[in-house]
Design a protein around this motif. Structure first.
Motif, PDB file in Angstrom:
ATOM      1  N   ASP A   1      43.324  43.213  40.949  1.00 26.51           N
ATOM      2  CA  ASP A   1      42.611  43.379  42.216  1.00 26.51           C
ATOM      3  C   ASP A   1      43.040  42.261  43.163  1.00 26.51           C
ATOM      4  O   ASP A   1      42.435  41.192  43.210  1.00 26.51           O
ATOM      5  N   PRO A   2      44.094  42.459  43.960  1.00 23.04           N
ATOM      6  CA  PRO A   2      44.555  41.416  44.879  1.00 23.04           C
ATOM      7  C   PRO A   2      43.581  41.093  45.992  1.00 23.04           C
ATOM      8  O   PRO A   2      43.790  40.124  46.731  1.00 23.04           O
TER       9      PRO A   2
ATOM     10  N   ILE B   1      44.126  38.341  36.059  1.00 22.27           N
ATOM     11  CA  ILE B   1      45.231  37.732  36.801  1.00 22.27           C
ATOM     12  C   ILE B   1      46.246  37.197  35.791  1.00 22.27           C
ATOM     13  O   ILE B   1      45.868  36.680  34.739  1.00 22.27           O
ATOM     14  N   ALA B   2      47.521  37.324  36.108  1.00 25.29           N
ATOM     15  CA  ALA B   2      48.583  36.798  35.249  1.00 25.29           C
ATOM     16  C   ALA B   2      49.457  35.847  36.064  1.00 25.29           C
ATOM     17  O   ALA B   2      49.959  36.237  37.123  1.00 25.29           O
ATOM     18  N   PRO B   3      49.630  34.595  35.612  1.00 27.93           N
ATOM     19  CA  PRO B   3      50.489  33.654  36.333  1.00 27.93           C
ATOM     20  C   PRO B   3      51.960  33.936  36.042  1.00 27.93           C
ATOM     21  O   PRO B   3      52.396  33.901  34.889  1.00 27.93           O
TER      22      PRO B   3
ATOM     23  N   THR C   1      26.903  48.036  40.277  1.00 28.61           N
ATOM     24  CA  THR C   1      27.589  47.005  39.491  1.00 28.61           C
ATOM     25  C   THR C   1      28.248  45.924  40.318  1.00 28.61           C
ATOM     26  O   THR C   1      28.594  44.865  39.799  1.00 28.61           O
ATOM     27  N   GLY C   2      28.482  46.197  41.604  1.00 29.16           N
ATOM     28  CA  GLY C   2      29.199  45.235  42.429  1.00 29.16           C
ATOM     29  C   GLY C   2      30.708  45.338  42.296  1.00 29.16           C
ATOM     30  O   GLY C   2      31.448  44.593  42.939  1.00 29.16           O
ATOM     31  N   GLN C   3      31.192  46.253  41.462  1.00 30.16           N
ATOM     32  CA  GLN C   3      32.628  46.462  41.321  1.00 30.16           C
ATOM     33  C   GLN C   3      33.170  47.180  42.551  1.00 30.16           C
ATOM     34  O   GLN C   3      32.487  47.998  43.163  1.00 30.16           O
ATOM     35  N   ALA C   4      34.418  46.892  42.908  1.00 24.40           N
ATOM     36  CA  ALA C   4      35.058  47.567  44.038  1.00 24.40           C
ATOM     37  C   ALA C   4      35.161  49.063  43.755  1.00 24.40           C
ATOM     38  O   ALA C   4      35.406  49.473  42.613  1.00 24.40           O
TER      39      ALA C   4
END
Length: 572
Positions: free
Chosen positions: A119-120, A103-105, A45-48
């Motif tokens: 996922d940083p 991501i959350a701003p 899948t290419g997911q980490a």
């Protein structure tokens, strides 16, 4: 610093991920077999890999966020302290972009946009954010469940979008890889989703067990809620084998063995919370059945004050645990909370200099201050053999999960007589019946009198829903029962009604009724002289024993439960 500045990250993300996985392996946070499956899914899948481990339920949100925080030298985001405070439209980006990138701003000041990311180390997403906003990005590690709740709350006005293609692919690959040894195609994935749905429903209902029961024409799934089995779902018989195979895969059981019972243990991550599960499978004429016992430590306070015991019973157990040596026994039927009470006694030794050992079947919860051993009869490691080895390890306190046979009873009594405090469970009807039970196992009265320190018995009864319980006049049977228990005859009694809060059951959760006593000189002399049951009861009452029935009547008078529940638990 609030987070890692991605413009100054330095070490490539690929190297950081490799170091992160190495740390997870070094800390034994993930099982090798699960890691192999995660790497296979990641390659497809290419997911980490660490993200797949989290999706598989093998890595909790807390452990994942901590691993990212260490790899990125950043902080873990707490949405209660730093809520989402930036409108994406001001930044020139869409909510859908943030949703896909997870991501959350958080804040935008002095040309730096502080974000929380699941996922940083996702360089592609973060670089895209830098390009779109023209700002430097400081990133914090977000727990996936925290991010999901906060994001949905902040942007609830934005219509929910279907899962992204890569998310759907990840779910599909997890289903297929997890079940590839047992089945293939849509039934495998359906089996995995059925197990997941049953587990989520069990957590939501605070169930203690999940039962997968294959029948001639279907598979019945039931949950044990507040001590009673309730139907959850009945599905096609075609899903029986894939569902049980899914359970066996995640518990690392032998998929090829369908003729013999198997036992295992695994961990699920639900809503960001790690929950241990004990698994038992058994062959039936219509296929394998499976029972999952949920061991959610967060739902059970392992301290005497938090168990719901009456103050007198809790105080008696606390005093018993302070004895320098001797035997303290807890009794009750299966599912009555004996192990929880014993664990609460173990917790009283946390921080003490005493050496505490336990032999259990199985080890349900883990303690840092206790050396815990799991019995393995197939290897010859029995309760009795482990106890004998314990006596050579200079222990102060020994926990015996259950005294089942004469050999274990003999070694446990020997340990209690030679300067050790022994905590154990045994099956008996009530607290006064434990001494005759040990005598039946071959323990001599003088031995028991020399080592016995006290006993407790308990039952669990359903707790009334405080939102809808109703007071009515006590009936004749309830008055007779209370009088026989030595309590004042009640004029009123609470009854269950049912409301939306308790799902119209009238009950929510369970409460313990218990009795306990410390063995004084008169009681020990009675044990040594093998006096009858009636005389022992009189001696125990003089020593302050209050029966389970009387304890239950007190709780019923407070509206915690009903007298009918007490009658069923004590007389049933």
């Amino acid at each position: 610093m609030a987070g890692m500045d991605v413009m100054q990250a330095g070490i490539p993300a690929r190297q950081r991920r490799a170091d992160l996985l190495a740390d997870l392996r070094a800390q034994a946070l993930v099982d090798a077999s699960v890691l192999s499956r995660a790497q296979l899914i990641s390659g497809r899948t290419g997911q980490a890999v660490e993200q797949v481990l989290n999706q598989l339920g093998a890595l909790s949100d807390d452990d994942l966020a901590q691993a990212y925080a260490q790899a990125c030298a950043c902080e873990i985001w707490d949405p209660e302290v730093q809520p989402i405070g930036v409108d994406p439209r001001v930044l020139g980006i869409t909510v859908e972009f943030l949703r896909r990138a997870r991501i959350a701003p958080i804040a935008d000041a002095d040309g730096v946009l502080t974000c929380a990311a699941c996922d940083p180390l996702d360089e592609e997403a973060l670089s895209g954010l830098v390009f779109a906003t023209g700002r430097r990005i400081a990133v914090m590690a977000a727990r996936p469940a925290d991010w999901s709740r906060a994001f949905d709350l902040a942007f609830s006005e934005v219509e929910s979008q279907p899962a992204a293609p890569d998310e759907r692919r990840l779910e599909r690959e997890i289903d297929q890889v997890a079940d590839s040894s047992a089945a293939s195609g849509s039934s495998a994935g359906a089996g995995a989703r059925l197990v997941s749905a049953a587990f989520e429903a069990a957590i939501a209902a605070a169930a203690s067990d999940i039962h997968f029961e294959p029948r001639r024409h279907d598979l019945k799934i039931r949950l044990r809620v507040d001590g009673r089995l309730v139907d959850f779902q009945t599905v096609s018989a075609d899903l029986a084998a894939p569902a049980v195979s899914r359970v066996k895969v995640i518990a690392n059981l032998d998929l090829g063995e369908r003729r013999l019972p198997q036992d295992g243990r695994t961990t699920f991550v639900i809503a960001g919370r790690q929950v241990d599960v004990r698994v038992a499978t058994s062959p039936t004429v219509f296929g394998e059945s499976a029972v999952l016992r949920i061991l959610d430590r967060t739902s059970v306070p392992l301290d005497l004050d938090g168990l719901g015991l009456s103050p007198a019973v809790a105080d008696t157990l606390r005093k018993a645990a302070k004895a320098p040596h001797g035997m303290v026994l807890v009794t009750g039927p299966t599912g009555s909370g004996k192990t929880t009470s014993l664990y609460a006694l173990l917790q009283t030794f946390a921080g003490s200099p005493k050496k505490v050992l336990s032999i259990e079947d199985p080890v349900e919860y883990h303690f840092d201050h206790v050396s815990q051993t799991q019995v393995a009869p197939q290897l010859g490691l029995t309760f009795a053999k482990a106890l004998r080895s314990f006596l050579r390890q200079d222990p102060d306190v020994i926990l015996v999960g259950e005294i089942r046979d004469p050999e274990t009873a003999a070694v446990a009594v020997q340990a209690a007589m030679t300067g050790h405090l022994v905590l154990a469970s045994v099956h008996a009807n009530d607290a006064l019946a434990v001494a005759p039970r040990l005598k039946d196992m071959g323990i001599e009265p003088y031995q028991l009198a020399a080592g016995f320190r006290g006993a407790a018995a308990q039952r669990l009864v359903r707790r009334l829903c405080p939102e809808c319980r109703r007071l009515r006049q006590a009936n004749e049977a309830e008055i007779r029962f209370a009088t026989a228990a030595g309590a004042p005859p009640p004029t009123d009694a609470y009854e269950a009604v049912g409301c939306p809060v308790c799902k119209h059951l009238g009950f929510r959760g369970r409460v313990a009724i218990a009795e306990a006593f410390l063995a004084d000189e008169a009681l020990l002399r009675g044990i040594a002289d093998s006096v009858g049951r009636g005389e022992m009861e009189a001696i125990a009452r003089r020593a302050g024993l209050k029966t389970m029935a009387a304890d239950g009547i007190d709780k019923a008078a407070l509206g915690l439960t009903t007298i009918e529940e007490i009658m069923a638990a004590v007389d049933g």
